[in-house]
Motif scaffolding. Structure first.
Motif, PDB file in Angstrom:
ATOM      1  N   THR A  91       0.852  -1.200   0.000  1.00  0.00           N
ATOM      2  CA  THR A  91       0.000   0.000   0.000  1.00  0.00           C
ATOM      3  C   THR A  91       0.882   1.242   0.000  1.00  0.00           C
ATOM      4  N   THR A  93       2.419   4.722   0.616  1.00  0.00           N
ATOM      5  CA  THR A  93       2.381   5.724   1.689  1.00  0.00           C
ATOM      6  C   THR A  93       2.954   7.058   1.225  1.00  0.00           C
ATOM      7  N   LYS A 132      -6.470   4.836  -1.711  1.00  0.00           N
ATOM      8  CA  LYS A 132      -5.602   3.681  -1.495  1.00  0.00           C
ATOM      9  C   LYS A 132      -5.012   3.272  -2.834  1.00  0.00           C
ATOM     10  N   SER A 136      -2.052   0.824  -4.609  1.00  0.00           N
ATOM     11  CA  SER A 136      -1.385  -0.410  -4.211  1.00  0.00           C
ATOM     12  C   SER A 136      -0.609  -1.042  -5.351  1.00  0.00           C
TER      13      SER A 136
END
Lengths: 44, 210
Positions: free
Chosen positions: B154, B156, B168, B170
């Motif tokens: 994921t 950041t 989100k 990914s």
């Protein structure tokens, strides 16, 4: 979808295309560009 | 313990102009973690051309550290003819053990290689794990899948900036080298190529929701 999310998504895909090397430290993945700059940092 | 060692390089040039001058570029490499380096650690210093980042490093020097601990000193010696005046340059320092990367500076250390501001101190970031030697370390190792595979990663941070709230993004790469994930709205897919610590993602395709 807001423009900022669109821009972020575009920047994300552009950065993915520029990845040259990777490194995993524990639960952190860092993807670097050809110039050695950290482009993307992930956790799992 | 402070230890000094020198990295010297004779830059190989097919043609060296008679007026080329030798440049000494001394510096030091350190990190903030309270971690002792294994004896087998090596230091690599790369001088990269940031104007043309796809080019190989102008210099790429590796040397064993031995029993040394940070700060590690180095000295690059090269002809000024390898430097293109209009270009910008930076140093990348990597500390590795048996091919595994332990430390590297996330931000390349920008400098003018012909007249660097002193002192040159490169602070590296921990990117690998230091494994203490054990009795079983002499046994043949079993090949392992790259640690990047088969995890849902994921995002950041994107080029130093945190991801937007409530999004989100990914990445997952399977053992079959199929990569994909979420871009925050659309899904994306690509073919991955991994060789050691190098990674290349082929042409990226995405759904068109947004």
């Amino acid at each position: 979808m807001t423009q900022s999310v669109n821009l972020q998504e575009g920047a994300f895909r552009e950065a993915l295309g520029a990845v040259a090397t990777w490194s995993v430290a524990g639960d952190q993945l860092t993807l670097f560009g050809a110039d050695g700059k950290a482009l993307l940092v992930f956790t799992r | 313990m402070r230890s000094l060692f020198a990295v010297a390089l004779a830059a190989v040039l097919t043609v060296t102009p008679a007026f080329a001058a030798k440049i000494d570029l001394p510096g030091q490499v350190t990190y903030r973690e309270r971690i002792a380096l294994p004896d087998l650690a090596t230091l690599e210093i790369q001088l990269v051309d940031q104007t043309l980042p796809s080019l190989p490093p102008r210099l790429d020097v590796k040397a064993p550290i031995g029993h040394g601990q940070v700060p590690l000193s180095f000295n690059l010696n090269f002809d000024d003819a390898i430097i293109i005046p209009e270009h910008t340059y930076a140093l990348i320092a990597s500390i590795s053990v048996e091919g595994g990367l332990l430390f590297r500076n996330f931000e390349p250390y920008a400098l003018n290689p012909l007249a660097p501001a002193q002192p040159v101190m490169i602070v590296t970031n921990l990117v690998g794990q230091v494994v203490a030697p054990s009795a079983s370390s002499a046994e043949p190792s079993t090949p392992q899948s790259p640690a990047i595979l088969d995890s849902v990663w994921t995002l950041t941070t994107l080029e130093g900036a945190p991801v937007l709230p409530r999004t989100k993004l990914s990445l997952t790469i399977g053992a079959d080298m199929r990569a994909g994930g979420s871009g925050g709205c659309n899904s994306w897919f690509a073919q991955a190529e991994i060789q050691g610590e190098t990674l290349r993602l082929g042409s990226i395709t995405a759904t068109l929701k947004g």
